[in-house]
Design a protein around this motif. Structure first.
Motif, PDB file in Angstrom:
ATOM      1  N   VAL A 255      30.300  55.484  45.316  1.00  0.00           N
ATOM      2  CA  VAL A 255      31.729  55.275  45.543  1.00  0.00           C
ATOM      3  C   VAL A 255      31.880  54.028  46.390  1.00  0.00           C
ATOM      4  O   VAL A 255      30.964  53.657  47.124  1.00  0.00           O
ATOM      5  N   TYR A 256      33.052  53.404  46.295  1.00  0.00           N
ATOM      6  CA  TYR A 256      33.244  52.130  46.988  1.00  0.00           C
ATOM      7  C   TYR A 256      34.700  52.056  47.438  1.00  0.00           C
ATOM      8  O   TYR A 256      35.608  52.458  46.691  1.00  0.00           O
ATOM      9  N   GLU A 257      34.892  51.517  48.626  1.00  0.00           N
ATOM     10  CA  GLU A 257      36.208  51.470  49.255  1.00  0.00           C
ATOM     11  C   GLU A 257      37.299  50.942  48.319  1.00  0.00           C
ATOM     12  O   GLU A 257      38.402  51.455  48.279  1.00  0.00           O
ATOM     13  N   GLU A 258      36.988  49.892  47.569  1.00  0.00           N
ATOM     14  CA  GLU A 258      38.005  49.251  46.728  1.00  0.00           C
ATOM     15  C   GLU A 258      37.726  49.510  45.251  1.00  0.00           C
ATOM     16  O   GLU A 258      37.914  48.637  44.410  1.00  0.00           O
ATOM     17  N   GLU A 259      37.261  50.711  44.928  1.00  0.00           N
ATOM     18  CA  GLU A 259      36.819  50.965  43.542  1.00  0.00           C
ATOM     19  C   GLU A 259      37.965  51.082  42.536  1.00  0.00           C
ATOM     20  O   GLU A 259      37.765  50.875  41.330  1.00  0.00           O
ATOM     21  N   ASN A 276      33.209  41.566  48.238  1.00  0.00           N
ATOM     22  CA  ASN A 276      32.295  42.524  48.870  1.00  0.00           C
ATOM     23  C   ASN A 276      31.438  43.231  47.828  1.00  0.00           C
ATOM     24  O   ASN A 276      30.242  43.434  48.027  1.00  0.00           O
ATOM     25  N   LEU A 277      32.067  43.605  46.717  1.00  0.00           N
ATOM     26  CA  LEU A 277      31.299  44.287  45.675  1.00  0.00           C
ATOM     27  C   LEU A 277      30.254  43.335  45.104  1.00  0.00           C
ATOM     28  O   LEU A 277      29.088  43.712  44.909  1.00  0.00           O
ATOM     29  N   ALA A 278      30.674  42.091  44.858  1.00  0.00           N
ATOM     30  CA  ALA A 278      29.729  41.099  44.336  1.00  0.00           C
ATOM     31  C   ALA A 278      28.575  40.902  45.323  1.00  0.00           C
ATOM     32  O   ALA A 278      27.412  40.827  44.930  1.00  0.00           O
ATOM     33  N   ARG A 279      28.885  40.853  46.613  1.00  0.00           N
ATOM     34  CA  ARG A 279      27.831  40.663  47.628  1.00  0.00           C
ATOM     35  C   ARG A 279      26.887  41.856  47.656  1.00  0.00           C
ATOM     36  O   ARG A 279      25.662  41.688  47.721  1.00  0.00           O
ATOM     37  N   LEU A 280      27.455  43.060  47.586  1.00  0.00           N
ATOM     38  CA  LEU A 280      26.609  44.263  47.619  1.00  0.00           C
ATOM     39  C   LEU A 280      25.606  44.266  46.469  1.00  0.00           C
ATOM     40  O   LEU A 280      24.481  44.722  46.614  1.00  0.00           O
ATOM     41  N   MET A 281      26.029  43.738  45.330  1.00  0.00           N
ATOM     42  CA  MET A 281      25.151  43.713  44.154  1.00  0.00           C
ATOM     43  C   MET A 281      23.930  42.817  44.365  1.00  0.00           C
ATOM     44  O   MET A 281      22.963  42.907  43.626  1.00  0.00           O
TER      45      MET A 281
END
Ligand code: NAD
Length: 325
Positions: A255-259, A276-281
């Motif tokens: 799950v992700y804050e901005e999903e 942020n999602l791109a960075r996490l990847m």
């Protein structure tokens, strides 16, 4: 009963279409999510059926009430996406409190095993006949300490699994269940002592960012963190900084804050604007999945059955055992 079913995916229809007919319900399947822009699609229906990344705020609830929609049927256990207070006395909110806790707990452990033992990388390597083990070393879970935050249905299933791995298990819950064979400790102690932290509490005002800059600072070096609960339990900026600093052995995020608007959709042909999602990847020790912990045949079947049982109870004036107040 006429039900407007939102955020429909092909796998929803497998269960809801035949079962809905058995109940005698008229279900209309919309692919659109339930949101401010689509709420008027509910006109003429008795209930709307929504999923985790749909939402119903106070204004939308008022519109549902004016349109004489009697119920919001949640195809989920969590209800943080509905303004329950605004719904009181206007629209009945019914949820599926439990479908397969094991599905989510098994998935959580699967995520830990993957990031710890790099099976996702090994899968790709061996397909190229790259049989090198460099960079794939993990740690034993046996005799390590698991910290379980939230000891409800899923947390309890996770405790059983961790004990099966021979782990020492600590738990934190503001409402401890004394019948469980687990050692409850204060949250700070859990954060500081666990080698593996697994989140199983609901998203509330108290639990938002329960994993934050300060709690991360108190965690052990090399800690494993898995979140199969709700994205906003983790402050993503703080998590990224912790990852950059090398704090984590591995992180599993189902799950992700901005999903909302991203998860459950195919965005492969688009530019990912969520930085942020791109960075996490980009982190080799982070595994991200698209909110799929629940996704087993058993769970899907149970979700359909309980959701339609809820609608049946409403239609026939039976006790609403799964109403959220
Ligand atoms: P549950 O209601 O059975 O248990 C939740 C537990 O959290 C309760 O024991 C409660 O006392 C505890 N809790 C409440 N506030 C807390 C706090 N501040 N700190 C620690 N614990 C707290 O719920 P469940 O069925 O075990 O589900 C847990 C969560 O998992 C749901 O809220 C939902 O967000 C999430 N979920 C995710 C998926 C998925 O597919 N990834 C599927 C189902 C549920």
């Amino acid at each position: 009963m006429k039900i407007a079913f939102f955020s429909t995916k092909p796998y929803d229809k497998i269960w809801f279409e035949p079962m809905g007919k058995e109940y005698g319900f008229d279900i209309h399947f919309f692919e659109a999510p339930f949101q401010r822009e689509t709420v008027t699609l509910a006109r003429g229906f008795d209930a709307v059926c929504i999923f985790v990344n749909d939402y119903a705020d106070a204004g939308m609830i008022e519109q549902l009430y004016e349109m004489q929609v009697k119920a919001i049927l949640l195809r989920s256990a969590g209800f943080n996406h509905v303004d329950i207070q605004a719904a009181e006395g206007k629209v009945c909110v019914l949820r599926v409190p439990s479908y397969s806790p094991e599905a989510v707990a098994e998935f959580a452990m699967g995520m830990i095993l993957t990031v710890n033992r790099y099976t996702h990388k090994a899968y790709n390597r061996t397909r190229d006949f790259n049989m090198s083990l460099n960079g794939l070393m993990g740690v034993d879970l046996y005799q390590k300490t698991a910290g379980i935050i939230g000891t409800g249905k899923i947390g309890q299933a996770m405790i059983r699994i961790c004990k099966g791995f021979g782990m020492h298990v600590l738990a934190y819950d503001p409402y401890p269940n004394r019948s469980l064979d687990v050692e409850y400790v204060p949250l700070e102690q859990l954060m500081a002592s666990a080698d593996l932290i697994s989140l199983h509490c609901p998203l509330t005002a108290e639990t938002k960012h329960i994993v934050n800059r300060s709690t991360i600072a108190h965690m052990k070096q090399g800690v494993y963190l898995v979140n199969t609960s709700r994205g906003a339990l983790i402050d993503t900026d703080a998590l990224i900084d912790g990852l950059v600093a090398g704090k984590f052995g591995g992180v599993g995020l189902d799950v992700y804050e901005e999903e909302e608007g991203i998860f459950y959709e195919d965005k492969s042909g688009e530019i990912m604007r969520d930085e942020n999602l791109a960075r996490l990847m980009t982190f080799p020790n982070v595994l991200i999945t698209s909110h799929m912990g629940f996704f087993t045949k058993e769970a899907m079947q149970a979700i359909a059955k309980v959701t339609l049982d809820n609608a049946y109870a409403l239609e026939n004036g039976l006790p609403l055992v799964n109403s959220v107040k």
